[in-house]
Design an enzyme around this catalytic site. Structure first.
Site, PDB file in Angstrom:
ATOM      1  N   LYS A  82     -59.198  17.845 -71.169  1.00  0.00           N
ATOM      2  CA  LYS A  82     -58.626  16.624 -70.562  1.00  0.00           C
ATOM      3  C   LYS A  82     -59.456  15.809 -69.586  1.00  0.00           C
ATOM      4  CE  LYS A  82     -55.323  18.955 -67.515  1.00  0.00           C
ATOM      5  NZ  LYS A  82     -55.916  18.445 -66.224  1.00  0.00           N
ATOM      6  N   ARG A 130     -50.612   9.487 -66.025  1.00  0.00           N
ATOM      7  CA  ARG A 130     -49.724   9.514 -67.071  1.00  0.00           C
ATOM      8  C   ARG A 130     -48.386  10.552 -66.762  1.00  0.00           C
ATOM      9  NH1 ARG A 130     -48.722  14.141 -69.689  1.00  0.00           N
ATOM     10  NH2 ARG A 130     -50.575  15.334 -68.754  1.00  0.00           N
ATOM     11  N   ARG A 131     -48.749  11.347 -65.915  1.00  0.00           N
ATOM     12  CA  ARG A 131     -47.131  12.364 -65.627  1.00  0.00           C
ATOM     13  C   ARG A 131     -46.501  11.367 -64.870  1.00  0.00           C
ATOM     14  NH1 ARG A 131     -50.861  17.569 -64.279  1.00  0.00           N
ATOM     15  NH2 ARG A 131     -51.185  18.382 -66.507  1.00  0.00           N
ATOM     16  N   ARG A 148     -53.015  16.815 -54.677  1.00  0.00           N
ATOM     17  CA  ARG A 148     -54.199  17.007 -55.010  1.00  0.00           C
ATOM     18  C   ARG A 148     -54.663  18.570 -54.640  1.00  0.00           C
ATOM     19  NH1 ARG A 148     -58.251  13.728 -55.768  1.00  0.00           N
ATOM     20  NH2 ARG A 148     -59.375  15.605 -56.628  1.00  0.00           N
ATOM     21  N   ARG A 154     -51.445  23.713 -54.450  1.00  0.00           N
ATOM     22  CA  ARG A 154     -50.038  22.753 -54.739  1.00  0.00           C
ATOM     23  C   ARG A 154     -48.997  23.573 -54.755  1.00  0.00           C
ATOM     24  NH1 ARG A 154     -52.273  18.688 -59.783  1.00  0.00           N
ATOM     25  NH2 ARG A 154     -54.385  18.662 -59.144  1.00  0.00           N
ATOM     26  N   CYS A 242     -58.772   5.558 -67.145  1.00  0.00           N
ATOM     27  CA  CYS A 242     -58.770   5.829 -65.755  1.00  0.00           C
ATOM     28  C   CYS A 242     -57.757   5.203 -65.042  1.00  0.00           C
ATOM     29  CB  CYS A 242     -60.159   5.257 -65.312  1.00  0.00           C
ATOM     30  SG  CYS A 242     -61.545   6.399 -65.875  1.00  0.00           S
TER      31      CYS A 242
END
Length: 309
Positions: A82, A130-131, A148, A154, A242
């Site tokens: 991905k 996308r999420r 990030r 995270r 992108c």
């Protein structure tokens, strides 16, 4: 004897994935050959204070590794599929696509609340447009904020520093690290369509390295590769995805490829989706592209690009 140098990012997940690939390769490597790992810092690992879409997108995690491959400092590179841009540098190729892990996304929340149960105004962390778009399509009343760093970073921001109420992550990475018990909810594809290539690993090599290409045939999974080829044809049509949230997920049933795709505004609407079925991955990807273009995807892409410029 030959020593095969395999390049990877330095994160624990990247190293774990590369070690898994090395085990697969060992089974088909000539007995006199050796393997070693070269850990490389990418721009994406260094720039942690802004979202990927604002600093160059997917290629940030592969460029330095690809350069090492082109210069002959490494022989192979292992990437999360991905993270692979739609375009590849001249002289390089994907020599193998591994068997795909779970392609879905998952939610990890501090309280054990699922997406539907998060309180109004809850802060959901993700670095993916996308999420973000699909969470907002489901729950327009929550806040989505960028997060990030590697998975350990995270999780610390979620559980210890309480910067977020929940995170959305790839289930494949969680599985590879053995963190399944941390997952609150695996989000069904019907609610959140995965990223193109999510769950699979790409093993990249030089086009002219015939020895390596022959060896990689032994770890290549053709079924996964066909599905991802259809997804990447679809992705390529939208200039690599992108700046515009794009999702694509193909499954194989016998010889038939079933591809579902989605193009959505980062705010969660409009959300355009469609599907295509066929036996040729190129045709399936192009058919789905045409369908979504007719539904308004081209205008959406232009609108988002104008907003960036």
């Amino acid at each position: 004897m030959r020593t095969v140098v395999i390049g990877t990012r330095r994160s624990e997940l990247a190293v774990t994935q590369t070690q898994w690939v090395m085990k697969q390769i060992k089974g088909v490597l000539p007995s006199s050959w050796e393997m070693k790992q070269e850990r490389i810092v990418t721009k994406g690992d260094q720039i942690l204070n802004v979202t990927l879409s604002k600093v160059g997108g997917k290629g940030l995690f592969v460029k330095e590794i690809e350069q090492a491959l082109l210069e002959g400092r490494i022989d192979l590179a292992v990437h999360s599929m991905k993270d692979m841009p739609a375009e590849m540098p001249e002289g390089l190729t994907i020599g193998a696509v591994t068997v795909r892990e779970d392609a879905r996304d998952c939610l990890i929340s501090r309280t054990g609340a699922k997406v539907e149960e998060l309180p109004e105004g809850a802060i959901v962390g993700t670095s993916s447009l996308r999420r973000q778009a699909q969470i907002l399509a489901m729950r327009p009343d929550v806040q989505v904020k960028p997060v990030r760093g590697n998975l350990q970073t995270r999780m610390k921001k979620l559980m210890e520093e309480k910067q977020f109420d929940a995170l959305v992550l790839a289930q494949a990475g969680i599985n590879r690290l053995g963190w399944e018990e941390k997952v609150t909810q695996i989000i069904p594809e019907e609610k959140m369509l995965p990223a193109v290539g999510q769950g699979a690993l790409a093993v990249q090599c030089r086009v002219d390295d015939r020895e390596m290409l022959e060896i990689l045939r032994g770890v290549h999974d053709e079924k996964s590769a066909m599905a991802i080829r259809a997804e990447r044809v679809f992705l390529h049509a939208f200039e690599g995805g992108c700046h515009l949230p794009i999702a694509g997920y193909a499954t194989i049933d016998g010889e038939r490829i079933h591809l579902r795709g989605l193009v959505v505004d980062p705010i969660g609407k409009p959300l355009l989706q469609g599907e295509a079925v066929g036996t040729d991955p190129e045709e399936v990807g192009q058919t789905l592209t045409s369908e979504l273009m007719e539904k308004g995807a081209r205008q959406l892409l232009n609108k988002v690009k104008e907003g960036i410029e």
